[in-house]
Design a protein around this motif. Structure first.
Motif, PDB file in Angstrom:
ATOM      1  N   LEU A 104      91.693 121.261 115.353  1.00 29.96           N
ATOM      2  CA  LEU A 104      92.113 122.656 115.246  1.00 29.96           C
ATOM      3  C   LEU A 104      92.540 122.963 113.824  1.00 29.96           C
ATOM      4  O   LEU A 104      92.800 122.065 113.031  1.00 29.96           O
ATOM      5  N   PRO A 106      95.540 124.827 113.205  1.00 29.67           N
ATOM      6  CA  PRO A 106      96.671 125.555 113.781  1.00 29.67           C
ATOM      7  C   PRO A 106      97.466 126.307 112.721  1.00 29.67           C
ATOM      8  O   PRO A 106      97.460 125.954 111.548  1.00 29.67           O
ATOM      9  N   ASP A 110     101.960 127.942 116.526  1.00 31.66           N
ATOM     10  CA  ASP A 110     101.019 127.624 117.598  1.00 31.66           C
ATOM     11  C   ASP A 110     101.565 126.494 118.456  1.00 31.66           C
ATOM     12  O   ASP A 110     102.272 125.607 117.966  1.00 31.66           O
ATOM     13  N   VAL A 112     100.321 123.361 120.665  1.00 35.29           N
ATOM     14  CA  VAL A 112      99.140 122.517 120.850  1.00 35.29           C
ATOM     15  C   VAL A 112      99.488 121.362 121.784  1.00 35.29           C
ATOM     16  O   VAL A 112     100.661 121.098 122.051  1.00 35.29           O
ATOM     17  N   MET A 164      94.617 117.373 117.773  1.00 35.55           N
ATOM     18  CA  MET A 164      95.185 118.485 118.540  1.00 35.55           C
ATOM     19  C   MET A 164      94.146 119.208 119.366  1.00 35.55           C
ATOM     20  O   MET A 164      93.008 119.368 118.951  1.00 35.55           O
ATOM     21  N   LYS A 165      94.590 119.654 120.534  1.00 31.31           N
ATOM     22  CA  LYS A 165      93.753 120.559 121.322  1.00 31.31           C
ATOM     23  C   LYS A 165      94.598 121.779 121.668  1.00 31.31           C
ATOM     24  O   LYS A 165      95.836 121.711 121.690  1.00 31.31           O
ATOM     25  N   SER A 166      93.924 122.868 121.926  1.00 33.38           N
ATOM     26  CA  SER A 166      94.614 124.111 122.267  1.00 33.38           C
ATOM     27  C   SER A 166      95.363 123.947 123.578  1.00 33.38           C
ATOM     28  O   SER A 166      94.922 123.215 124.475  1.00 33.38           O
TER      29      SER A 166
END
Length: 181
Positions: A104, A106, A110, A112, A164-166
């Motif tokens: 990401l 970010p 944000d 995450v 990282m992922k959303s």
């Protein structure tokens, strides 16, 4: 909910060996950052600035998507403001977390998700420095990083963005039927 004002003051409390935020009305907030991770200006009494208030508001707004009580959101946001202003720079410790095929980019505030071989947790992005971000643990339950190491609520770590992922929020599906006839 706490509303920042111009009477709030950061100061270092020698007796408690901790950075504090005087919120007025006999309310004092103890910052969760260990003393050894504070930059030198954290030991000088300073005002809670307009920038601090803006950063706090950014964090609070983005924390609304998490299942945390209002006091926990305020605690996380205040600790995150303190980290953004007073935390020493860190080197990434990405090896605790699984690398993902797509990273990401970010932005500050944000939320995450980071995954270890033992589980996953949500983190608040305090600062993105390009390929890595300073993040603060946003889960109440500790996350196991290794068999001998855990991360707790409001602890800070720097992680490469490709880990990282959303944040995925589970929403209740609502099925609506039309009555005909």
């Amino acid at each position: 909910m706490l509303k920042p004002n111009n009477s709030w003051m950061w100061y270092y409390d020698q007796q408690n060996d901790a950075l504090m935020l005087d919120l007025g009305d006999d309310m004092i907030f103890r910052v969760a950052i260990p003393t050894k991770h504070l930059i030198p200006c954290a030991f000088t009494k300073t005002v809670f600035t307009v920038d601090d208030a803006t950063t706090y508001q950014t964090f609070i707004e983005n924390l609304n998507q998490l299942d945390l009580s209002a006091p926990r959101k305020a605690e996380l946001a205040l600790n995150a403001v303190a980290a953004s202003r007073f935390h020493k720079p860190l080197m990434p410790k990405s090896w605790f977390f699984q690398e993902l095929s797509e990273g990401l980019e970010p932005e500050q505030g944000d939320v995450v998700t980071l995954l270890t071989e033992f589980g996953e947790a949500n983190y608040l992005v305090i600062e993105n420095t390009g390929c890595a971000s300073l993040c603060m643990m946003a889960n109440i339950a500790p996350l196991t990083l290794t068999v001998s190491k855990e991360m707790a609520f409001c602890e800070v770590i720097k992680v490469m963005n490709n880990r990282m992922k959303s944040l995925e929020i589970e929403q209740e599906s609502v099925v609506r039927f039309a009555l005909v006839g």
